[in-house]
Design an enzyme around this catalytic site. Structure first.
Site, mmCIF file in Angstrom:
data_model
loop_
_atom_site.group_PDB
_atom_site.id
_atom_site.type_symbol
_atom_site.label_atom_id
_atom_site.label_comp_id
_atom_site.label_asym_id
_atom_site.label_seq_id
_atom_site.Cartn_x
_atom_site.Cartn_y
_atom_site.Cartn_z
ATOM 1 N N GLU A 11 6.246 7.044 4.169
ATOM 2 C CA GLU A 11 5.443 6.104 3.394
ATOM 3 C C GLU A 11 5.454 6.426 1.908
ATOM 4 O O GLU A 11 5.000 5.637 1.094
ATOM 5 C CB GLU A 11 3.990 6.121 3.898
ATOM 6 C CG GLU A 11 3.821 5.531 5.282
ATOM 7 C CD GLU A 11 2.432 5.792 5.843
ATOM 8 O OE1 GLU A 11 1.868 4.876 6.433
ATOM 9 O OE2 GLU A 11 1.915 6.919 5.695
ATOM 10 N N ASP A 213 2.186 -3.723 11.817
ATOM 11 C CA ASP A 213 2.117 -4.172 13.218
ATOM 12 C C ASP A 213 0.794 -4.888 13.436
ATOM 13 O O ASP A 213 -0.065 -4.889 12.552
ATOM 14 C CB ASP A 213 2.220 -2.954 14.166
ATOM 15 C CG ASP A 213 1.110 -1.954 13.907
ATOM 16 O OD1 ASP A 213 1.339 -0.972 13.198
ATOM 17 O OD2 ASP A 213 -0.016 -2.156 14.369
HETATM 18 N N1 ADE Z 1 -1.315 2.475 11.397
HETATM 19 C C1 ADE Z 1 -0.407 1.485 11.485
HETATM 20 N N2 ADE Z 1 -0.584 0.751 12.597
HETATM 21 C C2 ADE Z 1 -1.635 1.305 13.246
HETATM 22 C C3 ADE Z 1 -2.290 1.014 14.466
HETATM 23 N N3 ADE Z 1 -1.894 0.012 15.231
HETATM 24 N N4 ADE Z 1 -3.339 1.797 14.821
HETATM 25 C C4 ADE Z 1 -3.725 2.825 14.042
HETATM 26 N N5 ADE Z 1 -3.140 3.150 12.882
HETATM 27 C C5 ADE Z 1 -2.096 2.391 12.481
#
Ligand code: ADE
Length: 244
Positions: A11, A213
């Site tokens: 990142e 996501d």
């Molecule tokens: N960081 C990126 N996606 C995530 C997720 N689904 N749950 C927790 N931290 C995250």
């Protein structure tokens, strides 16, 4: 001096590539990279995942590197239907969704602080910097990467974030979080602990989260692909405008 934290090397990589006059310091199994980024004095570090790791890193930055501002940049899972992969969330209030010391304290209340959330510094400048990045998106992000994630034009939302020591990848868990913390729009694993330490030391801070996501069945796959390929280029584009 500005401290910049991410949870993962991936990142922060684009920022590390751009850092000038780099000096490195090893402490507590972390590497702190001091130098100049777009003419600002900064310290870059990746904290590793979770609230403990990020709180410890934040404390170290404040006490040993004399930072007067902290910026956290990383990815997050969306729990709001209006957010898509590639959108940006600039944090407003940071909640710890897995904190519950009831019956001694109300659910989510941080013991002693009498707070259920911590507020970031004024976000006006960071939102403007993000909008400016979006207008020049193709200068920073490879068209092929955008196509891989179906990103057309990303958007920025200023909203509440929930942090916890859990990777969220289920619709049921999202529904539960939407019910418990209806104002939160994305989930991650570090922002609220950075926020708590910054509040306790009176250091202004900001949280930048790029949606990798949708915290659902596909989250594991989407998260890995997004974090590995384009997340840190977003941070580069946004911070270039923020520091200008
Ligand atoms: N960081 C990126 N996606 C995530 C997720 N689904 N749950 C927790 N931290 C995250």
């Amino acid at each position: 001096m500005i401290g910049i934290i991410s949870a993962m090397q991936e990142e922060i990589q684009a920022l590390l590539n751009e850092l000038q006059h780099t000096k490195t310091t090893e402490k507590g199994m972390r590497t702190y990279y001091s130098g100049t980024l777009f003419n600002k004095n900064v310290v870059l570090v990746f904290s590793r995942w979770g609230k403990v790791a990020s709180a410890a890193t934040t404390t170290q930055l404040i006490n040993d590197f004399n930072v007067d501002e902290i910026i956290f940049t990383g990815v997050a899972g969306a729990i709001n239907n209006n957010l898509n992969i590639g959108d940006v969330v600039i944090g407003k209030h940071l909640f710890q969704h897995d904190l519950n010391a009831s019956p001694f304290y109300k659910q989510f209340e941080i013991p002693i602080l009498k707070k259920k959330f911590v507020e970031t510094k004024d976000a006006t400048k960071l939102i403007e910097a993000t909008n400016q990045f979006i207008r020049t998106y193709n200068d920073f992000i490879d068209l092929k990467d955008s196509k891989d994630f179906d990103i057309t034009i990303p958007k920025v939302m200023h909203g509440d974030i929930a942090s916890g020591d859990q990777f969220i990848s289920s619709i049921d868990k999202i529904k539960h979080l939407n019910f418990l913390l209806p104002t939160t729009i994305c989930v991650e694993m570090e922002g609220a602990s950075v926020a708590q330490i910054c509040f306790e030391y009176d250091i202004p801070f900001s949280i930048i989260r790029i949606i990798s996501d949708k915290a659902n069945d596909n989250a594991t796959i989407d998260f890995s692909r997004f974090a590995n390929s384009i997340a840190s280029n977003y941070a580069l584009g946004i911070l270039k405008n923020y520091f200008a």
